[in-house]
Design a protein around this motif. Structure first.
Motif, PDB file in Angstrom:
ATOM      1  N   ILE A  10     -41.685 -56.055 -11.427  1.00  0.00           N
ATOM      2  CA  ILE A  10     -40.547 -55.893 -11.656  1.00  0.00           C
ATOM      3  C   ILE A  10     -39.860 -54.569 -12.112  1.00  0.00           C
ATOM      4  O   ILE A  10     -40.693 -53.844 -12.904  1.00  0.00           O
ATOM      5  N   ASN A  11     -38.962 -53.914 -11.390  1.00  0.00           N
ATOM      6  CA  ASN A  11     -38.718 -52.629 -11.337  1.00  0.00           C
ATOM      7  C   ASN A  11     -37.034 -52.367 -11.706  1.00  0.00           C
ATOM      8  O   ASN A  11     -36.417 -52.243 -10.681  1.00  0.00           O
ATOM      9  N   ILE A  12     -36.783 -52.930 -12.950  1.00  0.00           N
ATOM     10  CA  ILE A  12     -35.299 -52.826 -13.260  1.00  0.00           C
ATOM     11  C   ILE A  12     -35.199 -51.444 -14.253  1.00  0.00           C
ATOM     12  O   ILE A  12     -34.036 -51.583 -14.687  1.00  0.00           O
ATOM     13  N   GLY A  13     -36.132 -50.515 -14.252  1.00  0.00           N
ATOM     14  CA  GLY A  13     -35.586 -49.225 -15.004  1.00  0.00           C
ATOM     15  C   GLY A  13     -36.212 -49.542 -16.333  1.00  0.00           C
ATOM     16  O   GLY A  13     -35.905 -48.453 -17.099  1.00  0.00           O
ATOM     17  N   ILE A  14     -36.828 -50.578 -16.571  1.00  0.00           N
ATOM     18  CA  ILE A  14     -37.505 -50.524 -18.096  1.00  0.00           C
ATOM     19  C   ILE A  14     -38.968 -50.963 -17.849  1.00  0.00           C
ATOM     20  O   ILE A  14     -39.487 -51.939 -17.039  1.00  0.00           O
ATOM     21  N   ASP A  15     -39.674 -50.082 -18.580  1.00  0.00           N
ATOM     22  CA  ASP A  15     -41.242 -50.174 -18.114  1.00  0.00           C
ATOM     23  C   ASP A  15     -41.692 -51.471 -18.771  1.00  0.00           C
ATOM     24  O   ASP A  15     -41.119 -52.361 -19.702  1.00  0.00           O
ATOM     25  N   ALA A  79     -35.102 -63.053 -17.170  1.00  0.00           N
ATOM     26  CA  ALA A  79     -34.920 -61.939 -16.367  1.00  0.00           C
ATOM     27  C   ALA A  79     -35.795 -60.580 -16.524  1.00  0.00           C
ATOM     28  O   ALA A  79     -36.112 -59.875 -15.665  1.00  0.00           O
ATOM     29  N   LEU A  80     -36.101 -60.800 -17.716  1.00  0.00           N
ATOM     30  CA  LEU A  80     -37.217 -59.520 -18.085  1.00  0.00           C
ATOM     31  C   LEU A  80     -38.635 -59.868 -17.713  1.00  0.00           C
ATOM     32  O   LEU A  80     -39.490 -59.101 -17.649  1.00  0.00           O
ATOM     33  N   GLY A  81     -39.094 -60.868 -17.026  1.00  0.00           N
ATOM     34  CA  GLY A  81     -40.202 -61.336 -16.601  1.00  0.00           C
ATOM     35  C   GLY A  81     -41.222 -62.103 -17.374  1.00  0.00           C
ATOM     36  O   GLY A  81     -42.457 -61.962 -17.037  1.00  0.00           O
ATOM     37  N   TYR A  82     -40.895 -62.720 -18.378  1.00  0.00           N
ATOM     38  CA  TYR A  82     -41.584 -63.369 -19.418  1.00  0.00           C
ATOM     39  C   TYR A  82     -41.314 -64.808 -19.472  1.00  0.00           C
ATOM     40  O   TYR A  82     -40.149 -65.106 -19.283  1.00  0.00           O
ATOM     41  N   PRO A  83     -42.160 -65.555 -19.945  1.00  0.00           N
ATOM     42  CA  PRO A  83     -41.888 -67.048 -20.185  1.00  0.00           C
ATOM     43  C   PRO A  83     -41.005 -67.054 -21.606  1.00  0.00           C
ATOM     44  O   PRO A  83     -41.244 -66.455 -22.568  1.00  0.00           O
ATOM     45  N   VAL A 134     -34.087 -47.881 -24.735  1.00  0.00           N
ATOM     46  CA  VAL A 134     -34.221 -48.036 -23.268  1.00  0.00           C
ATOM     47  C   VAL A 134     -33.068 -48.362 -22.469  1.00  0.00           C
ATOM     48  O   VAL A 134     -33.343 -48.648 -21.176  1.00  0.00           O
ATOM     49  N   ASN A 135     -32.166 -48.395 -22.794  1.00  0.00           N
ATOM     50  CA  ASN A 135     -30.781 -48.639 -22.035  1.00  0.00           C
ATOM     51  C   ASN A 135     -30.678 -49.935 -21.466  1.00  0.00           C
ATOM     52  O   ASN A 135     -30.294 -50.138 -20.131  1.00  0.00           O
ATOM     53  N   ASP A 136     -31.211 -50.819 -22.045  1.00  0.00           N
ATOM     54  CA  ASP A 136     -30.963 -52.244 -21.528  1.00  0.00           C
ATOM     55  C   ASP A 136     -29.763 -52.783 -21.992  1.00  0.00           C
ATOM     56  O   ASP A 136     -29.321 -53.775 -23.132  1.00  0.00           O
ATOM     57  N   GLU A 137     -28.833 -52.451 -21.354  1.00  0.00           N
ATOM     58  CA  GLU A 137     -27.465 -52.839 -21.494  1.00  0.00           C
ATOM     59  C   GLU A 137     -27.104 -54.331 -21.628  1.00  0.00           C
ATOM     60  O   GLU A 137     -26.484 -54.849 -22.281  1.00  0.00           O
TER      61      GLU A 137
END
Length: 163
Positions: A10-15, A79-83, A134-137
């Motif tokens: 996942i490469n959405i700009g948040i590590d 959407a962040l990649g977690y269950p 982290v700018n997670d709008e």
């Protein structure tokens, strides 16, 4: 909780580390929201007294709104990649909202729901500094909307407690 990320990169700009922390915070928010949903639905079924009709309808509107909210929160975690947590045992571990034993009187139900609404607001607010950092709008928007709903609902419930 969110130690198992989606295997897809996942490469959405948040590590990954920040996404995991945000997902953990949102999982607590999900648990609080679901716990409040369950409490509100229980009170809807069991309220009695002279304010029955008003409270029965008010609680129904509130638990319906909460039912929609849990889906939005869970989908953001995904959407962040977690269950997303989805069991009573997970919610019991993650939630800051205690269960209510028995069937309280109507006024006590209102007071307990004020406490629950405020607890969800505090949980949402506690996650905000991280998503802001982290700018997670999308998460910030979700948290802002949830805080607005819970603060307004707490105010409306508190107004019923005034003599």
């Amino acid at each position: 909780m969110s130690s198992v990320a989606n295997s897809t990169n996942i490469n959405i700009g948040i590590d990954d580390q920040h996404r995991a922390k945000i997902a953990d915070g949102l999982s607590r928010l999900l648990a609080d929201t679901y716990s409040l949903y369950l409490k509100t639905h229980n009170f809807h079924w069991n309220v009695t007294g002279p304010m029955f009709q008003t409270l029965h309808l008010m609680f129904e509107a509130q638990y319906t709104e909460l039912a929609l909210a849990v889906d939005l929160i869970a989908e953001r975690i995904r959407a962040l990649g977690y269950p997303a947590p989805g069991t009573y045992s997970e919610y019991a571990k993650l939630s800051s909202i205690p269960e209510t034993a028995g069937v309280p009187k109507a006024k006590e139900m209102i007071r307990l729901l004020v406490e629950g609404q405020e607890a969800v607001t505090r949980t949402a607010r506690s996650i905000f500094p991280l998503v802001d950092e982290v700018n997670d709008e999308p998460s910030a928007d979700l948290l802002t909307q949830r805080m607005q709903v819970h603060e307004k609902t707490a105010w409306m419930l508190r107004s019923l407690l005034e003599e």
